[in-house]
Design a protein around this motif. Sequence first.
Motif, PDB file in Angstrom:
ATOM      1  N   SER A  85      46.218  27.342  35.094  1.00  0.00           N
ATOM      2  CA  SER A  85      45.148  27.787  36.001  1.00  0.00           C
ATOM      3  C   SER A  85      45.774  28.554  37.162  1.00  0.00           C
ATOM      4  O   SER A  85      45.470  28.303  38.331  1.00  0.00           O
ATOM      5  CB  SER A  85      44.363  26.577  36.527  1.00  0.00           C
ATOM      6  OG  SER A  85      43.788  25.847  35.476  1.00  0.00           O
ATOM      7  N   HIS A  87      45.376  31.343  38.397  1.00  0.00           N
ATOM      8  CA  HIS A  87      44.525  32.145  39.283  1.00  0.00           C
ATOM      9  C   HIS A  87      44.151  31.379  40.550  1.00  0.00           C
ATOM     10  O   HIS A  87      43.649  31.970  41.503  1.00  0.00           O
ATOM     11  CB  HIS A  87      43.261  32.600  38.551  1.00  0.00           C
ATOM     12  CG  HIS A  87      42.397  31.489  38.067  1.00  0.00           C
ATOM     13  ND1 HIS A  87      42.726  30.700  36.998  1.00  0.00           N
ATOM     14  CD2 HIS A  87      41.195  31.023  38.534  1.00  0.00           C
ATOM     15  CE1 HIS A  87      41.773  29.804  36.796  1.00  0.00           C
ATOM     16  NE2 HIS A  87      40.835  29.975  37.718  1.00  0.00           N
ATOM     17  N   PRO A 119      45.036  30.777  29.429  1.00  0.00           N
ATOM     18  CA  PRO A 119      44.372  30.537  30.715  1.00  0.00           C
ATOM     19  C   PRO A 119      43.324  29.432  30.577  1.00  0.00           C
ATOM     20  O   PRO A 119      42.765  29.204  29.498  1.00  0.00           O
ATOM     21  CB  PRO A 119      43.703  31.883  31.027  1.00  0.00           C
ATOM     22  CG  PRO A 119      44.336  32.872  30.101  1.00  0.00           C
ATOM     23  CD  PRO A 119      44.760  32.113  28.895  1.00  0.00           C
ATOM     24  N   GLN A 140      42.057  36.313  43.187  1.00  0.00           N
ATOM     25  CA  GLN A 140      42.402  35.475  42.040  1.00  0.00           C
ATOM     26  C   GLN A 140      43.137  36.264  40.958  1.00  0.00           C
ATOM     27  O   GLN A 140      44.053  35.753  40.319  1.00  0.00           O
ATOM     28  CB  GLN A 140      41.140  34.831  41.475  1.00  0.00           C
ATOM     29  CG  GLN A 140      40.578  33.727  42.355  1.00  0.00           C
ATOM     30  CD  GLN A 140      39.266  33.190  41.834  1.00  0.00           C
ATOM     31  OE1 GLN A 140      38.401  33.945  41.378  1.00  0.00           O
ATOM     32  NE2 GLN A 140      39.100  31.874  41.896  1.00  0.00           N
ATOM     33  N   TRP A 141      42.762  37.517  40.771  1.00  0.00           N
ATOM     34  CA  TRP A 141      43.509  38.363  39.829  1.00  0.00           C
ATOM     35  C   TRP A 141      44.961  38.527  40.293  1.00  0.00           C
ATOM     36  O   TRP A 141      45.886  38.491  39.487  1.00  0.00           O
ATOM     37  CB  TRP A 141      42.841  39.737  39.695  1.00  0.00           C
ATOM     38  CG  TRP A 141      41.779  39.803  38.640  1.00  0.00           C
ATOM     39  CD1 TRP A 141      40.437  39.962  38.831  1.00  0.00           C
ATOM     40  CD2 TRP A 141      41.962  39.699  37.211  1.00  0.00           C
ATOM     41  NE1 TRP A 141      39.783  39.960  37.624  1.00  0.00           N
ATOM     42  CE2 TRP A 141      40.692  39.812  36.620  1.00  0.00           C
ATOM     43  CE3 TRP A 141      43.081  39.537  36.402  1.00  0.00           C
ATOM     44  CZ2 TRP A 141      40.500  39.765  35.229  1.00  0.00           C
ATOM     45  CZ3 TRP A 141      42.902  39.477  35.018  1.00  0.00           C
ATOM     46  CH2 TRP A 141      41.638  39.591  34.445  1.00  0.00           C
ATOM     47  N   GLN A 144      46.730  35.359  39.523  1.00  0.00           N
ATOM     48  CA  GLN A 144      46.961  35.251  38.077  1.00  0.00           C
ATOM     49  C   GLN A 144      48.189  36.063  37.667  1.00  0.00           C
ATOM     50  O   GLN A 144      49.073  35.574  36.958  1.00  0.00           O
ATOM     51  CB  GLN A 144      45.724  35.767  37.327  1.00  0.00           C
ATOM     52  CG  GLN A 144      45.791  35.667  35.819  1.00  0.00           C
ATOM     53  CD  GLN A 144      45.366  34.312  35.302  1.00  0.00           C
ATOM     54  OE1 GLN A 144      46.164  33.376  35.311  1.00  0.00           O
ATOM     55  NE2 GLN A 144      44.125  34.202  34.872  1.00  0.00           N
TER      56      GLN A 144
END
Length: 306
Positions: A85, A87, A119, A140-141, A144
């Motif tokens: 997780s 992100h 993911p 969040q991108w 990630q």
Amino acid sequence: MSVPRPATPVLDRLRVGSAPDSWGVWFPEDEQQVPWWRFLDEVAEAGYEWIELGPYGYLPTDAGVLREETARRGLKVSAGTVFTSLHHGPAVWEATWEQVARVAALAGALDASHLVVIPSFWRDDKTAKELEPRRLSAEQWRHQAAGMERLARRVREEYGLGIVVHPHADTHIDTEENVVRFLDATDGELVKLCLDTGHYAYCGGDSVELIRRYGERIGYLHLKQVDPDILADVRAKGTPFGPAVRQGVMCEPPRGVPELPPVLEAAQELGVDLFAIVEQDMYPCPPDQPFPIAERTRRFLRSCGA
């Protein structure tokens, strides 16, 4: 005058294998799953040489025991699998690394070369309840991408494995748009892709196009197909992935899409050695169902040249 049939292509850069998933194994322990020794017996008998570890704890986690059990059946391990997780940013790093390290250590001890990274799901696999928004924010991108690069560096430095990120239904890396965004945001020398032909078709993608467009990023293949009629129903009803699998959305080749010969040939044309692991989602399934399917699938892939 008859027209000669074209010769079957030689797909000698593809190393074909299978995985516990093709035997209905999704969890370390589950009374609906076949025991680990039966999976090993049957995957070897079906004609496969390579396997993945599956969920950590399903196969023996003692490297010496597992090495002996695989070797006496003529099997070798290609990869382990982890869920992440990343992100969510640095706050989840320590917990992520703790579970990655144990899988990577076992995979490395079995001379595997890859770690498949999936993911986390944005909705519950059974209830369809949204666990978080379906779309990532820009921040969040960034988390990630940075997290995957950090993971790739550390896994390579400490365990000698390369990570391959697996686009997956009901995750944030799923559709062509999101896969391309992820690839464009990450270092191609560090982060490769595990292209799962079934999941990519499930999410509307074209595997052949992706291989031709981003061939240098394809580091691993999962081979599966989708039943287009069931997929249409799944899309119409918004069915989550777990129930869709129980409905039979992932089907035995060559009964579904995408057609595998063009995918295999496009992968062969990359000119690099690639694992091509059959991974037909079938949880749960009767214990006698997987072996005949696995055997037929292996014969089908041989007929394609693999």
